[in-house]
Write an enzyme that holds these catalytic residues in place. Structure first.
Site, PDB file in Angstrom:
ATOM      1  N   HIS A  69       0.860  -1.188   0.000  1.00 38.55           N
ATOM      2  CA  HIS A  69       0.000   0.000   0.000  1.00 38.55           C
ATOM      3  C   HIS A  69       0.893   1.233   0.000  1.00 38.55           C
ATOM      4  CE1 HIS A  69      -3.569   2.430   0.789  1.00 38.55           C
ATOM      5  NE2 HIS A  69      -2.820   3.127   1.615  1.00 38.55           N
ATOM      6  N   ASP A  76     -15.065   2.439   8.091  1.00 37.69           N
ATOM      7  CA  ASP A  76     -14.110   3.402   7.535  1.00 37.69           C
ATOM      8  C   ASP A  76     -14.790   4.325   6.521  1.00 37.69           C
ATOM      9  OD1 ASP A  76     -11.373   4.475   7.111  1.00 37.69           O
ATOM     10  OD2 ASP A  76     -11.743   3.741   5.089  1.00 37.69           O
ATOM     11  N   ARG A 119     -14.342  12.586   8.445  1.00 37.71           N
ATOM     12  CA  ARG A 119     -13.032  13.219   8.666  1.00 37.71           C
ATOM     13  C   ARG A 119     -12.747  14.258   7.590  1.00 37.71           C
ATOM     14  NH1 ARG A 119      -9.286   8.440   8.297  1.00 37.71           N
ATOM     15  NH2 ARG A 119      -7.661  10.004   8.465  1.00 37.71           N
ATOM     16  N   SER A 138      -7.523   3.528   9.410  1.00 40.95           N
ATOM     17  CA  SER A 138      -8.229   3.567   8.126  1.00 40.95           C
ATOM     18  C   SER A 138      -7.503   2.707   7.094  1.00 40.95           C
ATOM     19  CB  SER A 138      -8.309   5.025   7.654  1.00 40.95           C
ATOM     20  OG  SER A 138      -8.775   5.106   6.342  1.00 40.95           O
ATOM     21  N   LYS A 142      -8.623  -1.738   6.057  1.00 42.03           N
ATOM     22  CA  LYS A 142      -8.955  -2.209   4.701  1.00 42.03           C
ATOM     23  C   LYS A 142      -7.972  -3.284   4.240  1.00 42.03           C
ATOM     24  CE  LYS A 142      -9.118   2.170   3.752  1.00 42.03           C
ATOM     25  NZ  LYS A 142      -9.254   3.550   3.291  1.00 42.03           N
TER      26      LYS A 142
END
Ligand code: URA
Length: 435
Positions: free
Chosen positions: A83, A162, A169, A184, A188
């Site tokens: 990621h 989320d 947010r 967050s 995922k």
């Protein structure tokens, strides 16, 4: 347990219990029990007061468990994903996914769409004609079995808490919080059923985290919280002051990714993709050390094995594999123009954020989540920092459709670079690493 008592406790700097965190996450996922303003108030209290590692780890797990968590135990092989916190011209997923899979890693990659000045993997993939990023679960499993790589969008049943919290947010000024970002991102990723995760945490003008210190704080939190939740996590801190590679824009980035898999990529993109893929191979337990992992990934690159995996992935997900050899099958903008150097010398800086915003303004990215994107438009950096340029030569090649959009994008590009008498020192690709 009243929401107001939980909010008060965090407001006053206290530590929330697992049950209190569960109540908050359940409310975010189901829309029941807490008013939106109470969810927002707790987000602000967390933003201001922070969370302990134990609170953050529990929040992460609760958010992952708020939705579907894939169990990939029946698919043979180690499952590892990567990621990135997002950058301009960052198309490494399209390169390292195939390279890692070619080395035996199973890569169940679930990505988001681009928002703001950074592009998203799904938008890039969708510029390949026919490519489907929304596979059914059985199709995704089949892709992982057959190819070792599946690249899909996060479905609405992944970490639903989320979705609610991120949207709140975004409009309450509580995005830039290390515990909230950590939970967050990792919730995922935990839902993918992986055992290992390589994080590319970017720092610089074009990144979410502007300074190396802020990026390091996030990276340390991601490694700590991922590990507490049973993941093997390795984080690489990388610079994002200038775009990665030369192409920014969806189809343009697919072309550059394919060229990189063919061995013709720009050095920064090639090296970062190889490094991150090697870390995936290492986390997967498929190499004894970093040097062996690096050798295996370079072999997958030079033999064309990585390209072959990408071709099979495209085919498996309904895309036209001929587009990887014949780029005229990809969307192309109807017009191009050059932004030229005002004087001769060396390009001394190139602000990634401005190039990313220009590509978005041209239509290649979205300002709001519900916007569509134009896959064809974008910017090619004909020169990068450190390279010589003569007055009147192109620094950028702009691929555009609408003159109105071009007029908005041009000033951003014109102000995004500088030319000096001497080349600047080459910036390091990697700023640090946390394992
Ligand atoms: N990316 C995410 O998925 N979540 C954040 O909070 C920030 C970046």
């Amino acid at each position: 347990m009243r929401p107001v008592d939980i909010i008060r406790r965090k407001r006053d700097g206290g530590e929330l219990t697992p049950a209190e965190i569960d109540a908050f996450v359940r409310a975010a996922a189901t829309g029941e029990g807490w008013a939106t303003y109470q969810l927002s108030a707790l987000l602000m209290a967390v933003f201001l007061r922070g969370m302990t590692p134990a609170e953050t780890a529990h929040l992460t797990r609760a958010m992952a468990d708020s939705g579907k968590v894939l169990d990939l135990a029946d698919i043979p092989g180690p499952k590892v994903d990567k990621h990135s916190t997002g950058g301009v011209g960052d198309k490494t997923s399209l390169i390292l996914g195939p390279l890692a899979a070619a080395c035996g890693v199973v890569v169940p990659m679930m990505s988001g769409r681009g928002l703001g000045h950074t592009g998203g993997t799904l938008d890039k993939l969708e510029s390949i004609p026919g490519f489907r990023v929304h596979l059914r679960e059985d199709e995704f499993r089949e892709a992982l079995r057959a190819v070792g790589l599946g690249m899909i969008g996060q479905t609405s049943d992944v970490a639903p808490a989320d979705k609610t919290l991120y949207a709140l947010r975004d409009v309450t000024g509580t995005v830039e919080s290390v515990p909230l970002i950590t939970a967050s991102i990792l919730s995922k990723k935990l839902a993918e059923g992986i055992s290992g995760l390589v994080m590319d945490v970017k720092a610089g003008h074009g990144a979410f985290m502007k300074t190396p210190a802020a990026a390091r704080e996030l990276a340390e939190s991601l490694v700590r919280v991922g590990t507490a939740n049973g993941l093997r996590v390795s984080a690489v801190l990388t610079g994002m002051d200038t775009p990665l590679g030369r192409n920014v824009g969806n189809a343009l980035e697919v072309i550059e990714s394919v060229e990189t898999l063919k061995g013709n990529g720009p050095p920064d993109l090639t090296e970062l993709s190889v490094l991150l893929a090697a870390r995936m191979v290492r986390l997967a337990g498929l190499a004894a050390d970093d040097a062996e992992a690096d050798r295996r990934v370079r072999a997958a690159l030079s033999s064309g094995a990585g390209l072959e995996v990408f071709r099979r992935c495209v085919e498996q997900q309904g895309g036209d594999p001929r587009a990887l050899d014949d780029y005229t099958r990809l969307p192309a903008a109807p017009r191009t123009m050059h932004v030229v150097a005002p004087r001769s010398g060396y390009v001394s800086e190139m602000t990634a954020g401005a190039v990313g915003v220009a590509a978005m303004v041209l239509g290649g990215g979205r300002e709001r989540a519900e916007d569509g994107v134009d896959h064809a438009v974008g910017v090619v950096c004909r020169r990068k920092p450190g390279e010589p340029v003569r007055a009147g030569e192109a620094v950028y090649e702009v691929h555009y459709r609408s003159t109105v959009r071009l007029i908005d994008a041009l000033p951003l590009l014109e102000e995004s670079f500088a030319v000096a008498d001497a080349p600047p020192p080459a910036p390091p690709l990697v700023l640090g690493e946390i394992t």
